[in-house]
Design an enzyme around this catalytic site. Structure first.
Site, PDB file in Angstrom:
ATOM      1  N   GLY A  50       0.799  -1.221   0.000  1.00  0.00           N
ATOM      2  CA  GLY A  50       0.000   0.000   0.000  1.00  0.00           C
ATOM      3  C   GLY A  50       0.826   1.262   0.000  1.00  0.00           C
ATOM      4  N   CYS A  51       2.131   1.135   0.178  1.00  0.00           N
ATOM      5  CA  CYS A  51       2.976   2.324   0.101  1.00  0.00           C
ATOM      6  C   CYS A  51       3.685   2.316  -1.248  1.00  0.00           C
ATOM      7  CB  CYS A  51       4.035   2.306   1.184  1.00  0.00           C
ATOM      8  SG  CYS A  51       3.334   2.174   2.815  1.00  0.00           S
ATOM      9  N   GLN A  52       4.154   3.481  -1.672  1.00  0.00           N
ATOM     10  CA  GLN A  52       4.975   3.525  -2.877  1.00  0.00           C
ATOM     11  C   GLN A  52       6.333   2.906  -2.615  1.00  0.00           C
ATOM     12  OE1 GLN A  52       5.496   7.143  -4.962  1.00  0.00           O
ATOM     13  NE2 GLN A  52       3.327   7.394  -5.384  1.00  0.00           N
ATOM     14  N   SER A  53       6.697   2.898  -1.330  1.00  0.00           N
ATOM     15  CA  SER A  53       7.985   2.333  -0.966  1.00  0.00           C
ATOM     16  C   SER A  53       7.740   0.974  -0.312  1.00  0.00           C
ATOM     17  CB  SER A  53       8.660   3.258   0.031  1.00  0.00           C
ATOM     18  OG  SER A  53       7.708   3.648   0.993  1.00  0.00           O
TER      19      SER A  53
END
Ligand SMILES: Cc1ncc(COP(=O)(O)O)c(C=O)c1O
Ligand SMILES: Cc1ncc(COP(=O)(O)O)c(C=O)c1O
Lengths: 133, 401, 401, 133
Positions: A50-53
């Site tokens: 769910g995070c870009q990272s």
């Protein structure tokens, strides 16, 4: 300290920053204090999506409490994790389960509590609550 | 260009944002909002089926957008051109429609060729078609300049057994490098391939011309229009008898429980109540673009893109994607030893809005760079001062990262 | 009700139209337009993928509409309810999604049961499914009161071999007769059928509650919201793993050329850039309905419908469809020896806007009446004076016809 | 009379009506003068689609000219057909083919020239032009 006190503390710290950039610098510095996270724990099943990272979270039950370590390739996410840990790490699992994530809004950091479960630190909190149960 | 005053969001913006994310969605000029509001305030009715004045007015306004679009994409002066313009909910919907309707009877004797640099919208629907029907899905690579390798394309076209569809972006959102689309179209035609151009990024930026393609798709929200509306241009005859992708009201001629007769193009593919306000707003947006002059827009965006690319190249630790090719409308770059979302977050903390990550074009970025990137993208309202702010903010951010 | 002043189109209408076509599309209160305009004027950005302030604000506003919808259709207080609300481009899209995704693996052992009174949107997608997969399509008839014949429904449910889907309208747009939907839901559940309710006409008019159904679909433009947006409520778990109907950006987790992993509900079904402004406007529309009070709306529309039905019955040559049943929100009628479009045209010449023809519900009208009809339909802003104007205009028209 | 003169005539007639309702009454009366249309010609292939009402059109080439008869179950459509016939019936086919349907807008009747080809009298004109070729 109580959860609410921790939140107040962090809030104060961030409020004292003269501008947004400094605020993020402070957050990034907080991430420097995270406990080391072993490479061998960078497993897909420990990934919080769910995070870009990338964000990995590993947790153990220590008695009634939940002990966690985590890391990310993004330094801001590391800082946000440090904040979440300051609030929740090593707390009784019941307390973690009961924790109202909406309280984080008080920190005044954009992205820390996110709508839906698509991005930001919201999925981390969800995962932590899951692990606490 | 001198159009900033047409955008209340730019002139009244309380937060002074430098909006460098126009490739994700463009800002909307006030005249488009006014046109949309007028629909809701003076003739808020459903179209086609009503006899009363508001319904008639709404129908006239809605249908009038087809020739506006047709002129804009240079369909020529045939009288039938209305029948070649289908309104959809966006580029993604338009591509799904082609994959499901036009390719409904395709199978493993047929192939779809996409490029390495496509947006997910122009990858996933073809994967789904492949998985469902056995169609071969081929990927044509880019050369070192970021152009589709025409030799490779020709190889793939030669090897096709029955039908081929070439589906590529005129201006890929992950590179910003304008493709030689006329050549791609002509080469594909030599091999009798059907050509679909993804114009999501190009139609707002260059004069497009459908003479070298069969399908052209684009989105309203990227061309200064409303969200939730898009276009599918389909050359006359290609979609006359295909099974509709979506079915329901208004796309039928007659319904009984045993069977249903579908309407003709383009209504056949516009099932249900359309995004009436959205289409009407899109028409106004295209007119606004024509008022600015599409050639002026091209020139302005090229100027801004050159300026930004040169400036970025001079920033330490920054590497521009395909540094030796000039860009139109957007620059993709990465920063050594810094995660792209960290950079974007710190830029945002300084009121500079960019995109980061895989830009809905994961394959090319993973394959070529193995990491997420940062994208600054422009509209015809973008100024060199905004680029200067990007550079300053970027330099400041890098001190922290 | 006292809400007319919320609608500039009613207070400033230059042509003094009595708008009696709200079942086709409802008018839009100013607060909805303001909300939509605010999106374009203050945070005109794409959602989910951007990190900057406008993208974040747009994402928050967009996602906040899921719980607004959830509360409104009484999903209860589970924390997961966001995952049960999918935004679509309208009722038609929502039904097509269920027919293609949920029913992707249905075949001739399965059946879909619709009623005689369905809108084309709830007929044609099932015919397409039948033609593609062999699913049995059954039609349950109405009794003399215009209610779905529960005995007949039970017969059909009993005869089903494997899976059954019951797909019916809570308030059919061709009869205006509120169905006993709770009973229909409970009966269907007794036979383990899946229940889809078409709430296009009912959700704007009565308190709906999804406890007796699995899917609920409705459109924004019929509930005082913008065009081009709709809702699919899907009970948790039903759509977790189904093949998406539309594919592209934002509905994926990860893409490479070999294969793609799809996102989870509800984003899995929202491919491409969504109708962001539309969804945000829909949220405001539902809040506006809640401010008026849905029970007040029900009462007002019932009052207007009674008033109109009684008045119409007293007009010579007019026959009301199902005259002995009370109506909610709309009255369907025909005039002896007069073609319905003639009547509608003459009413329009007197500034009274109604619908005529087969109302996108051809089967029931052809089977039961063999001819087109006239429909007057209402919103919570409709007044008895407007009904009086309809009656006067109708009487005048009949002198000519 | 020339096509443009016919249009001017009808336009004048309609403009003299005090209100819209009277205008339609006039149109309906014009329909009363249509030549009878044999029941046996109500064939599917003679149907002009796109109206809410049924409309049948039958045409023959009389030398260079096109002779048409038509009817509808809707009296307003009959009237509109009468108007179109007053303008186009029994004209040389070339003249019909060259006729610019946009001129009908001068009549000021809503619905007579319609966008797209979905409703109204637009499909009638299209069919007539087809038959004239
Ligand atoms: C009962 C019913 N179902 C479905 C629809 C289709 O809705 P939409 O055209 O918004 O997709 C309508 C409206 O026309 C309706 O009245
Ligand atoms: C090249 C390209 N194709 C397709 C799309 C998809 O457009 P939409 O999300 O409007 O359907 C985009 C935009 O994100 C794009 O840049």
């Amino acid at each position: 300290m109580m959860i609410t006190e921790e939140i107040q503390d962090i809030r104060q710290l961030l409020e004292d920053c003269p501008d947004d950039l400094t605020k993020y610098q402070t957050i990034i510095e907080m991430g420097d204090d995270l406990d080391p996270y072993p490479e061998s724990y960078k497993l897909d099943e420990l990934k919080v999506s769910g995070c870009q990272s990338d964000l990995w979270l590993y947790a153990e039950h220590h008695g009634d409490c939940l002990h966690m370590i985590a890391t990310s390739d993004a330094v801001i996410v590391r800082g946000l994790v440090a904040i979440v840990f300051q609030i929740l790490n090593d707390r009784p699992r019941q307390e973690i389960r009961d924790f109202d994530a909406a309280l984080l809004a008080q920190l005044g950091i954009q992205n820390i509590v996110t709508p839906g479960r698509q991005n930001g630190i919201g999925s981390l909190i969800n995962r932590i609550k899951l692990l606490a149960s | 260009m001198n159009c900033r005053s047409d955008f209340a969001i730019l002139t009244d913006s309380p937060d002074g944002t430098a909006y460098l994310d126009s490739a994700a969605t463009s800002l909307t000029p006030d005249c488009v909002l006014e046109k949309v509001n007028r629909y809701y305030r003076y003739y808020n009715a459903n179209i086609h089926r009503g006899i009363h004045n508001w319904a008639e007015k709404a129908t006239v306004e809605y249908e009038a957008v087809r020739p506006i679009v047709g002129d804009f994409i240079q369909m020529g002066t045939t009288t039938v051109k209305d029948c070649e313009i289908v309104f959809s909910s966006g580029t993604t919907h338009s591509i799904n429609l082609v994959a499901n309707s036009f390719c409904a009877d395709w199978d493993s004797d047929d192939q779809v060729i996409i490029s390495e640099a496509e947006h997910h919208a122009n990858i996933v629907p073809w994967q789904q078609l492949r998985d469902r029907s056995g169609v071969k899905l081929q990927v044509v690579f880019l050369d070192e300049k970021g152009q589709i390798d025409l030799g490779h394309l020709e190889d793939l076209l030669k090897r096709g057994t029955r039908r081929s569809l070439v589906a590529t972006s005129i201006l890929p959102n992950a590179t910003g490098i304008l493709q030689d689309w006329q050549q791609i179209g002509q080469l594909s035609k030599m091999y009798d391939a059907t050509v679909l151009f993804d114009g999501a990024q190009s139609v707002p930026r260059i004069q497009t011309d459908v003479s070298v393609c069969d399908f052209l798709v684009f989105s309203g929200h990227k061309i200064y229009g409303p969200t939730g509306v898009g276009v599918l241009y389909a050359r006359q005859g290609l979609l006359d008898d295909a099974p509709p992708y979506m079915s329901g009201g208004d796309m039928i001629k007659t319904v009984n429980f045993a069977e249903t007769t579908f309407n003709i193009m383009p209504w056949r593919y516009e099932a249900g109540t359309q995004n009436i306000a959205g289409v009407i707003g899109l028409g106004r947006a295209i007119q606004w673009v024509q008022e600015q002059g599409i050639d002026n827009i091209t020139a302005h965006e090229a100027m801004i893109s050159d300026y930004a690319q040169e400036a970025l190249k001079s920033v330490d630790r920054v590497s521009v994607f395909f540094p030796d090719s000039s860009k139109l409308g957007l620059i993709v770059f990465a920063v050594d030893n810094a995660q792209s979302s960290d950079v974007a977050t710190l830029l945002n903390a300084q009121q500079v809005a960019v995109r980061s990550g895989y830009l809905c074009a994961e394959p090319i970025l993973r394959n070529r760079l193995g990491r997420g990137v940062i994208r600054a993208s422009f509209g015809c309202y973008t100024t060199t001062e905004e680029i200067d702010r990007l550079i300053t903010a970027l330099q400041k951010s890098l001190q922290t990262l």
